[in-house]
Enzyme design. Sequence first.
Site, PDB file in Angstrom:
ATOM      1  N   CYS A 107       0.829  -1.206   0.000  1.00 46.95           N
ATOM      2  CA  CYS A 107       0.000   0.000   0.000  1.00 46.95           C
ATOM      3  C   CYS A 107       0.869   1.264   0.000  1.00 46.95           C
ATOM      4  CB  CYS A 107      -0.990  -0.026   1.168  1.00 46.95           C
ATOM      5  SG  CYS A 107      -2.358   1.156   0.960  1.00 46.95           S
ATOM      6  N   HIS A 209      -3.752  -4.810   0.707  1.00 43.42           N
ATOM      7  CA  HIS A 209      -3.240  -5.232   2.013  1.00 43.42           C
ATOM      8  C   HIS A 209      -3.324  -6.761   2.145  1.00 43.42           C
ATOM      9  CE1 HIS A 209      -2.591  -1.471   4.322  1.00 43.42           C
ATOM     10  NE2 HIS A 209      -3.398  -0.972   3.406  1.00 43.42           N
ATOM     11  N   GLU A 211      -1.811  -8.722   4.113  1.00 42.30           N
ATOM     12  CA  GLU A 211      -1.756  -9.198   5.497  1.00 42.30           C
ATOM     13  C   GLU A 211      -3.134  -9.361   6.120  1.00 42.30           C
ATOM     14  OE1 GLU A 211      -2.239  -4.817   6.008  1.00 42.30           O
ATOM     15  OE2 GLU A 211      -1.155  -6.105   4.619  1.00 42.30           O
TER      16      GLU A 211
END
Length: 232
Positions: A107, A209, A211
């Site tokens: 990001c 993102h 994660e």
Amino acid sequence: MSRASLIGLSTYGRGDNKRYSLPAEYVSAVRRAGGVPVLLTPGMPPPGDWLERLDGLILSGGGDIDPARYGGAPHEALYAIDAQRDAFEFALLAAALARRMPLLAICRGLQVLNVHLGGTLHEHLPDVYGEQVAHRAPPREPTPHALRIAPGSRLAALLGGEAAVASSWHHQGIDTLGRGLTPVAWAPDGLIEAVELADYPWLAAVQWHPELTADKDPAQQALFDALVAAGQ
């Protein structure tokens, strides 16, 4: 038996609460990959010998880059601009690239990479792309959208195909590309969602993102697995 890879993760700045922080999902994804997370806070000494102790680097998400760094303009939607974090991460990135260290940019991290290499950003995507694709849910929350991935790219190999679903949480994105960068993924509205750097040993830079969904989506976890493996 090889030792575990030490993976540096850039953190948020201190902000008003005077605490350095990073969402736990980043740390968890590195641990699942078998790496050891090392948090790197803005204000640390300039990257030098200590960087040599790391085996890989994650530039994390967070607030916006000062638009003065890419010739941009102030915008009412900009938030969490942090001069100390900007200075630290741009120096950290320059040192990591010089060492050809394995790098995952997420990001804001992708945006730092693009600006460091001479590219520019759209200050606020709805002004340019409209609302065809929600890149974040109001007021500032993640939201999913589809990805189209370039066939034959490293990213396609990592994610296991030419389509995926991103957990998206941003309001800015690449305008002009930085030197040497090649786009390898796009949102349905045409926004560049990932880039690769020519002739670099291991680098993945994604606008979404991974994660946030890596604990449930093996394709997203694969980005962290590959980073840790590249550092061994």
